[in-house]
Structures are given as C-alpha cells and as structure tokens.
Scaffold this active site. Structure first.
Site, PDB file in Angstrom:
ATOM      1  N   ASN A 173       0.870  -1.180   0.000  1.00  0.00           N
ATOM      2  CA  ASN A 173       0.000   0.000   0.000  1.00  0.00           C
ATOM      3  C   ASN A 173       0.903   1.224   0.000  1.00  0.00           C
ATOM      4  OD1 ASN A 173      -1.796   2.039   0.552  1.00  0.00           O
ATOM      5  ND2 ASN A 173      -2.315   1.330   2.612  1.00  0.00           N
ATOM      6  N   LYS A 221       0.108   4.260  -0.319  1.00  0.00           N
ATOM      7  CA  LYS A 221      -0.566   5.429   0.283  1.00  0.00           C
ATOM      8  C   LYS A 221      -0.350   6.668  -0.599  1.00  0.00           C
ATOM      9  CE  LYS A 221      -0.095   3.222   4.747  1.00  0.00           C
ATOM     10  NZ  LYS A 221      -0.090   3.346   6.197  1.00  0.00           N
ATOM     11  N   HIS A 253      -9.693   1.724   4.786  1.00  0.00           N
ATOM     12  CA  HIS A 253      -8.412   1.818   5.498  1.00  0.00           C
ATOM     13  C   HIS A 253      -8.579   2.792   6.670  1.00  0.00           C
ATOM     14  CE1 HIS A 253      -4.254   2.733   6.441  1.00  0.00           C
ATOM     15  NE2 HIS A 253      -3.931   1.620   5.796  1.00  0.00           N
ATOM     16  N   GLU A 283      -6.862   5.082   7.733  1.00  0.00           N
ATOM     17  CA  GLU A 283      -6.526   6.482   7.418  1.00  0.00           C
ATOM     18  C   GLU A 283      -7.703   7.168   6.714  1.00  0.00           C
ATOM     19  OE1 GLU A 283      -2.807   5.611   5.490  1.00  0.00           O
ATOM     20  OE2 GLU A 283      -1.967   5.013   7.424  1.00  0.00           O
ATOM     21  N   GLU A 293      -5.748  -4.621  10.599  1.00  0.00           N
ATOM     22  CA  GLU A 293      -4.668  -3.675  10.870  1.00  0.00           C
ATOM     23  C   GLU A 293      -4.961  -2.915  12.163  1.00  0.00           C
ATOM     24  OE1 GLU A 293      -2.568  -2.492   6.971  1.00  0.00           O
ATOM     25  OE2 GLU A 293      -4.380  -1.294   7.087  1.00  0.00           O
ATOM     26  N   GLY A 320       2.412   2.033  10.913  1.00  0.00           N
ATOM     27  CA  GLY A 320       3.438   3.066  10.798  1.00  0.00           C
ATOM     28  C   GLY A 320       4.143   3.411  12.103  1.00  0.00           C
ATOM     29  N   SER A 359       3.182  -2.220  10.571  1.00  0.00           N
ATOM     30  CA  SER A 359       4.623  -2.301  10.851  1.00  0.00           C
ATOM     31  C   SER A 359       5.254  -3.640  10.466  1.00  0.00           C
ATOM     32  CB  SER A 359       4.913  -1.960  12.317  1.00  0.00           C
ATOM     33  OG  SER A 359       4.558  -0.611  12.577  1.00  0.00           O
TER      34      SER A 359
END
Ligand code: PGA
Length: 243
Positions: A8, A10, A91, A93, A161, A167, A206
């Site tokens: 991904n 992003k 996602h 985000e 996730e 991250g 991660s």
C-alpha cells in the site's frame, strides 16, 4: 502455502516516483500472490509497467456508483478497466477522515459487482486494545461492512490492521494477530452466511522483512498488507519471496 502480499503505497509517491518503484518491483517472481496499490493518478502508468509481470495492481479506494455526477470520485468499473485486480476499502486512514462502515459496505458491493476483489480493512485503536475491546469492536466493523453481501463464489479479503501498529514500528505479536484473525474469518463467514466462502485475512501494521516470516507462519494469516516497507523495493521483494 501461497500467501497474498499487498503493498500500500498510500499518498507517498508522485507519478514519477510511482513509475520508478513499479519498475523496481515488476521483476518479482514468487510462489506467493503479490500486488501493489499506487495512488489513483498512477494506476494506468504502473499497469503499463507491470504488463507481463506477476505483480498485480490494486487501488486504495473507490466510489460505490458506476458513473455519473460525482466530482472527484472513481468507480470500481473504471478501476477494472484500468486493470486493477483488487481495491483497498475502509483503510483506517480513510476512516479517520470520515469513511464509515456503511460506505465501506456500499463500496464492497460495488467492487464485487465490478469483478474485483475487495480488501476490507478493520482494526482497533490503542484505547480499545488496552481496554480489551478489540474483539467486539472488530466484529462490529465486519458486521456493518459485510451485511447483505453475497460473494457468489467470489473472493473476499479482509485486512486486520490494529491502528496502533500502523506506521508505528510496533507490530502486534504474530501469535496474537493469528488469534484475532481466526475470529475475523469466523465472523466474516457468519455474517456472509457462507461457511465455505473464500475469505482471506491479511495482517497489516509495521510489517518489515525482519518480522514478516513470523506472521506468514501463522495458520490464520493468509498474507500481509504492507505500507512503509512496500516503498523500499528490496525490502518488499524480500517479503514477497518468503516461503
Ligand atoms: P505500515 O502500514 O506497514 O507502514 O505500518 C500498513 C498499512 O497502513 O496498510
């Protein structure tokens, strides 16, 4: 067993950098299934570079309508036309920016109808994790995302996730992810009402070359959704090649 490894990218890369990275990963040859998800503006260019490659193309989001007056949106049908194989939906985000389970549900239906594989993301934040509410929360997300969906023999991918692991450099322990993913798979099949449905569950958060094998060794981890490490071609290749 064959695993599904998805990168991904992003909003990290512009057009030029996306094409450079596509060239760097197109030669990946592995027994696993591999894909990358560039930004929407780079999909067509990356697809051209990946022609003849084993690496598949995915999008990071889409809209649920097929066409019409929806300024700024992209339909699943046009993603199919570009040559995408799958679409990431919900996602964390995106959810942080206002994406809802109801919209993820509509998008999942649209993606399936377009003949693409949805990659529906779920996962709890740190507060829910610490207070032992992860299971109930993720079950709720799955229920709302999958209500009324019929797979009709198509494949569904769920990416687990934990938000706190994304991250952060602090991946969940592989054994713990494995347990959550067993629950996720069972819940998805229950909501779909199809015990034999093809539901794959990926882990994301991660993942790097040095911890990827720990996850891929687990029974209920069918693959990985990789952010940061997918931007480094060598690192991504290493992960894609894990047996
Ligand atoms: P990360 O991101 O690998 O950088 O933690 C994963 C994701 O957000 O899909």
């Amino acid at each position: 067993m064959k695993k599904l490894i998805i990168g991904n990218w992003k909003m990290n890369l512009g057009l030029k950098a996306s094409l450079v990275l596509a060239k760097a990963v197109k030669g990946i040859k592995t027994n696993n299934e591999v894909g990358v998800c560039p930004s929407a503006f780079a999909l067509a260019g990356v697809k051209q570079i990946l022609s003849g490659s084993q690496v598949k193309l995915g999008a990071q989001n889409c809209f649920w309508e097929i066409a019409g007056a929806f300024t700024g949106e992209i339909s699943a049908k046009s993603l199919k036309e570009i040559g995408c194989a799958f679409v990431i939906l919900g996602h964390s985000e995106q959810r942080a920016l206002g994406e809802t389970c109801q919209r993820v549900n509509l998008k999942t239906k649209a993606v399936l109808a377009a003949g693409l594989t949805p990659v529906v993301c779920v996962g709890e934040d740190w507060a829910k994790y610490k207070s032992g509410k992860s299971r109930a929360f993720v079950q709720g997300q799955i229920k709302r995302a999958l209500t009324g969906i019929k797979l009709n023999g198509k494949k569904l991918v769920i990416a687990y996730e934990p938000i706190w692991a994304i991250g952060s450099g602090k991946a969940m322990r592989a054994g713990e992810a494995n347990q959550m993913q067993a629950l996720i798979k069972a819940e998805a099949k229950k909501v779909l009402g199809q015990p034999k449905a093809e539901v794959l569950v990926l882990y994301g958060g991660s993942v790097e070359a040095k911890n990827a094998a720990d996850f891929l060794r687990q029974d209920n981890i069918d693959g990985l959704l990789i952010g940061g490490a997918s931007l480094k071609a060598q690192e991504f290749k290493k992960i894609a090649n894990i047996k």
